[in-house]
Design an enzyme around this catalytic site. Structure first.
Site, PDB file in Angstrom:
ATOM      1  N   ARG A  10    -106.510  -5.500 -20.526  1.00 23.24           N
ATOM      2  CA  ARG A  10    -107.220  -4.777 -21.593  1.00 23.24           C
ATOM      3  C   ARG A  10    -107.864  -5.733 -22.603  1.00 23.24           C
ATOM      4  O   ARG A  10    -108.898  -5.411 -23.178  1.00 23.24           O
ATOM      5  CB  ARG A  10    -106.252  -3.841 -22.313  1.00 23.24           C
ATOM      6  CG  ARG A  10    -106.038  -2.557 -21.554  1.00 23.24           C
ATOM      7  CD  ARG A  10    -105.129  -1.632 -22.318  1.00 23.24           C
ATOM      8  NE  ARG A  10    -105.109  -0.325 -21.691  1.00 23.24           N
ATOM      9  CZ  ARG A  10    -104.222   0.607 -21.981  1.00 23.24           C
ATOM     10  NH1 ARG A  10    -103.274   0.366 -22.880  1.00 23.24           N
ATOM     11  NH2 ARG A  10    -104.265   1.785 -21.391  1.00 23.24           N
ATOM     12  N   LYS A  39     -95.596  14.485 -10.152  1.00 22.37           N
ATOM     13  CA  LYS A  39     -95.510  15.944 -10.364  1.00 22.37           C
ATOM     14  C   LYS A  39     -96.840  16.677 -10.375  1.00 22.37           C
ATOM     15  O   LYS A  39     -97.817  16.204 -10.953  1.00 22.37           O
ATOM     16  CB  LYS A  39     -94.808  16.187 -11.696  1.00 22.37           C
ATOM     17  CG  LYS A  39     -93.357  15.758 -11.640  1.00 22.37           C
ATOM     18  CD  LYS A  39     -92.643  16.073 -12.930  1.00 22.37           C
ATOM     19  CE  LYS A  39     -91.215  15.570 -12.859  1.00 22.37           C
ATOM     20  NZ  LYS A  39     -90.808  14.926 -14.094  1.00 22.37           N
ATOM     21  N   GLY A  63    -103.527   4.242 -14.846  1.00 21.57           N
ATOM     22  CA  GLY A  63    -102.124   4.533 -14.565  1.00 21.57           C
ATOM     23  C   GLY A  63    -101.541   3.668 -13.462  1.00 21.57           C
ATOM     24  O   GLY A  63    -101.948   2.520 -13.247  1.00 21.57           O
ATOM     25  N   GLY A  79    -103.807   7.776 -19.549  1.00 23.30           N
ATOM     26  CA  GLY A  79    -103.939   9.124 -20.110  1.00 23.30           C
ATOM     27  C   GLY A  79    -105.390   9.494 -20.348  1.00 23.30           C
ATOM     28  O   GLY A  79    -105.805  10.634 -20.081  1.00 23.30           O
TER      29      GLY A  79
HETATM   30  N1  LIG Z   1     -92.334  11.187  -2.936  1.00 18.63           N
HETATM   31  C1  LIG Z   1     -91.983  10.826  -4.171  1.00 18.63           C
HETATM   32  N2  LIG Z   1     -90.775  11.161  -4.680  1.00 18.63           N
HETATM   33  C2  LIG Z   1     -90.441  10.789  -5.939  1.00 18.63           C
HETATM   34  N3  LIG Z   1     -91.231  10.085  -6.755  1.00 18.63           N
HETATM   35  C3  LIG Z   1     -92.440   9.727  -6.300  1.00 18.63           C
HETATM   36  C4  LIG Z   1     -92.871  10.063  -4.998  1.00 18.63           C
HETATM   37  N4  LIG Z   1     -94.107   9.568  -4.825  1.00 18.63           N
HETATM   38  C5  LIG Z   1     -94.430   8.933  -5.968  1.00 18.63           C
HETATM   39  N5  LIG Z   1     -93.448   9.003  -6.875  1.00 18.63           N
HETATM   40  C6  LIG Z   1     -93.401   8.403  -8.205  1.00 18.63           C
HETATM   41  O1  LIG Z   1     -94.447   8.866  -9.013  1.00 18.63           O
HETATM   42  C7  LIG Z   1     -94.609   7.947 -10.077  1.00 18.63           C
HETATM   43  C8  LIG Z   1     -96.023   7.963 -10.569  1.00 18.63           C
HETATM   44  O2  LIG Z   1     -96.353   9.239 -10.939  1.00 18.63           O
HETATM   45  P1  LIG Z   1     -97.382   9.540 -12.096  1.00 18.63           P
HETATM   46  O3  LIG Z   1     -96.865   9.005 -13.378  1.00 18.63           O
HETATM   47  O4  LIG Z   1     -97.689  10.996 -12.006  1.00 18.63           O
HETATM   48  O5  LIG Z   1     -98.646   8.686 -11.601  1.00 18.63           O
HETATM   49  P2  LIG Z   1     -99.770   7.937 -12.463  1.00 18.63           P
HETATM   50  O6  LIG Z   1     -99.068   7.045 -13.445  1.00 18.63           O
HETATM   51  O7  LIG Z   1    -100.547   7.136 -11.467  1.00 18.63           O
HETATM   52  O8  LIG Z   1    -100.570   9.022 -13.097  1.00 18.63           O
HETATM   53  C9  LIG Z   1     -94.192   6.596  -9.536  1.00 18.63           C
HETATM   54  O9  LIG Z   1     -93.181   6.070 -10.361  1.00 18.63           O
HETATM   55  C10 LIG Z   1     -93.661   6.915  -8.145  1.00 18.63           C
HETATM   56  O10 LIG Z   1     -92.469   6.224  -7.835  1.00 18.63           O
HETATM   57  O1  LIG Z   2    -101.571   2.667 -23.182  1.00 20.78           O
HETATM   58  C1  LIG Z   2    -102.122   3.727 -23.490  1.00 20.78           C
HETATM   59  O2  LIG Z   2    -101.955   4.867 -22.756  1.00 20.78           O
HETATM   60  P1  LIG Z   2    -101.918   4.879 -21.120  1.00 20.78           P
HETATM   61  O3  LIG Z   2    -100.697   4.120 -20.690  1.00 20.78           O
HETATM   62  O4  LIG Z   2    -101.860   6.351 -20.784  1.00 20.78           O
HETATM   63  O5  LIG Z   2    -103.206   4.238 -20.644  1.00 20.78           O
HETATM   64  C2  LIG Z   2    -103.076   3.809 -24.641  1.00 20.78           C
HETATM   65  O6  LIG Z   2    -103.122   2.589 -25.357  1.00 20.78           O
HETATM   66  C3  LIG Z   2    -102.727   4.979 -25.549  1.00 20.78           C
HETATM   67  O7  LIG Z   2    -101.461   4.781 -26.116  1.00 20.78           O
HETATM   68  P2  LIG Z   2    -100.637   6.035 -26.628  1.00 20.78           P
HETATM   69  O8  LIG Z   2    -100.279   6.874 -25.419  1.00 20.78           O
HETATM   70  O9  LIG Z   2     -99.432   5.470 -27.351  1.00 20.78           O
HETATM   71  O10 LIG Z   2    -101.547   6.823 -27.561  1.00 20.78           O
END
Ligand SMILES: Nc1ncnc2c1ncn2[C@@H]1O[C@H](COP(=O)(O)OP(=O)(O)O)[C@@H](O)[C@H]1O
Ligand SMILES: O=C(OP(=O)(O)O)[C@H](O)COP(=O)(O)O
Length: 394
Positions: free
Chosen positions: A36, A197, A350, A373
């Site tokens: 970043r 989820k 993410g 996010g």
């Molecule tokens: N089949 C599964 N069962 C349980 N957890 C899972 C499965 N597939 C992926 N995950 C978990 O999902 C998490 C990511 O989910 P999420 O936060 O929704 O994704 P992102 O951060 O990319 O938006 C990871 O920590 C991963 O381990």
């Molecule tokens: O790391 C951030 O969010 P992200 O992990 O969803 O990309 C941003 O800097 C926003 O931070 P915040 O979710 O504390 O407002």
């Protein structure tokens, strides 16, 4: 979405309040991923080159309106100085007389970094008084903090009530790629949605269903869809209260002529652990008590074909528990398919960013978003507050 950027305005001699997202991962004061910070450098250098006085502002962590020593931006200023090859002075606050005095003595082309804006409770409340104090420091507001653009805070949105607001180069790039993919994609257009989820991605899926040709589902959320289709999924992660929703989404896809791709085989484990016993099974043969932790090789092959044949691909969320090597194969397989795709490939922030890095294909992606996010909300079709406040290009 045609927003004015720093290319469209006069910058020489101007005091610029440039909001960046320097909320980087840090361990014991050491920055573990500077993506970043590096992503903001082109904007900073553009402003410097144009003769602006560059006042950088960022949040770091969630200090909840108080000074938290470990959340000071001192290590970030040091790191940025190295990247710019020029000393970046870090102030001890982000508003107040001392900050105003420091800004008043700035030379054209100089860069300073304010202290963590979230040390003030007014930041997250979008307090007009704090926004005004930020605005007082500058002639122009530049928002380059895409990662925080989904937050309506004093330094991301409120400040724009008082001084003109334009996009930085990173913000412009994020809007161009994410916005371009969603509004005028080259087709076939494929979206890959994974992660834990369904609940977290309902709005994303609903919005994508109105735009894509193919929607690929993977990760933990695929289990809910599989169960909704009548598969026995053993001890797999599942949201039983979302089964009807999953059926509705499947029906919507059918109505719209969107091809919805679901796993045909999975890697199941006897417990949630890196060293669990595992086997590959068809989705209709998941043994009782076992849990699906990754998509299987046949599924990877199926997804690979659709991905490489696409002209635009957007990906958010891993295909399995990729943090454990034993269940990373599906996610890495999809990352490799993205690498092989000749079209525009976009990673929507993410965990998927970590996944393409783990697969060693990050360099091959067309665009990797710096916002988790923020990119999710963008993909939901929401207008981000930090983007909405920017001036439109006539
Ligand atoms: N089949 C599964 N069962 C349980 N957890 C899972 C499965 N597939 C992926 N995950 C978990 O999902 C998490 C990511 O989910 P999420 O936060 O929704 O994704 P992102 O951060 O990319 O938006 C990871 O920590 C991963 O381990
Ligand atoms: O790391 C951030 O969010 P992200 O992990 O969803 O990309 C941003 O800097 C926003 O931070 P915040 O979710 O504390 O407002």
């Amino acid at each position: 979405m045609n927003k004015k950027s720093i290319r469209d305005v006069d910058l020489a001699g101007k005091r610029v309040f440039c909001r960046v997202d320097f909320n980087v991962p840090m361990q014991d004061g050491v920055i573990t991923d500077d993506t970043r910070i590096r992503a903001a450098v082109p904007t900073i250098q553009f402003l410097q080159g144009a003769g602006a006085k560059v006042i950088l502002a960022s949040h770091f962590g969630r200090p909840k309106g108080q000074v938290v020593e470990e959340m000071r931006l001192t290590p970030v200023a040091k790191h940025l100085s190295g990247l710019l090859g020029k000393d970046v002075k870090k102030l001890d606050d982000s508003v107040g007389p001392e900050v105003e005095a420091a800004v008043a003595s700035m030379q054209n082309g100089e860069v300073i970094l304010l202290e963590n804006v979230r040390f003030h409770a007014g930041e997250e409340k979008n307090d007009p008084a704090l926004a005004q104090s930020f605005a007082k420091l500058a002639d122009l507001f530049v928002n380059d903090a895409f990662g925080a653009a989904h937050r309506a805070h004093a330094s991301t949105a409120g400040i724009a009530q008082y001084i003109p607001a334009v996009a930085g180069l990173l913000m412009e790039k994020e809007i161009r790629f994410l916005g371009g993919a969603l509004s005028r994609p080259e087709r076939p257009f494929t979206a890959i949605v994974g992660g834990a989820k369904v609940k977290d991605k309902i709005a994303v899926i609903e919005n994508l269903l109105t735009k894509v040709n193919h929607l690929i589902i993977g990760g933990g959320m695929a289990n809910t869809f599989l169960k909704a289709q009548g598969c026995e999924i053993g001890a797999s992660l599942c949201e039983d209260d979302k089964l009807d929703l999953a059926r509705t989404l499947m029906a919507q896809a059918k109505e719209r002529g969107v091809q919805l791709l679901m796993p045909v085989d999975v890697i199941v484990a006897d417990r949630f652990a890196a060293d669990a016993d595992k086997q590959t099974v068809a989705v209709d043969a998941i043994p009782d008590g076992w849990m699906a932790l990754d998509i299987g090789p046949k599924t990877v092959e199926l997804y690979h074909q659709v991905i490489v044949d696409s002209k635009t691909v957007v990906w958010n969320g891993p295909m399995g528990v990729f943090e454990m090597d034993a269940f990373a194969g599906g996610t890495i397989g999809v990352a490799k398919a993205m690498e092989a795709c000749q079209g525009t490939t976009i990673i929507g922030g993410g965990d998927s960013v970590a996944a393409v890095e783990k697969a060693g294909v990050a360099e091959k992606m067309t665009h990797i978003s710096t916002g988790g996010g923020a990119s999710l909300e963008f993909m939901e079709g929401k207008e981000l507050p930090g983007v909405a406040v920017l001036q439109d290009n006539e």
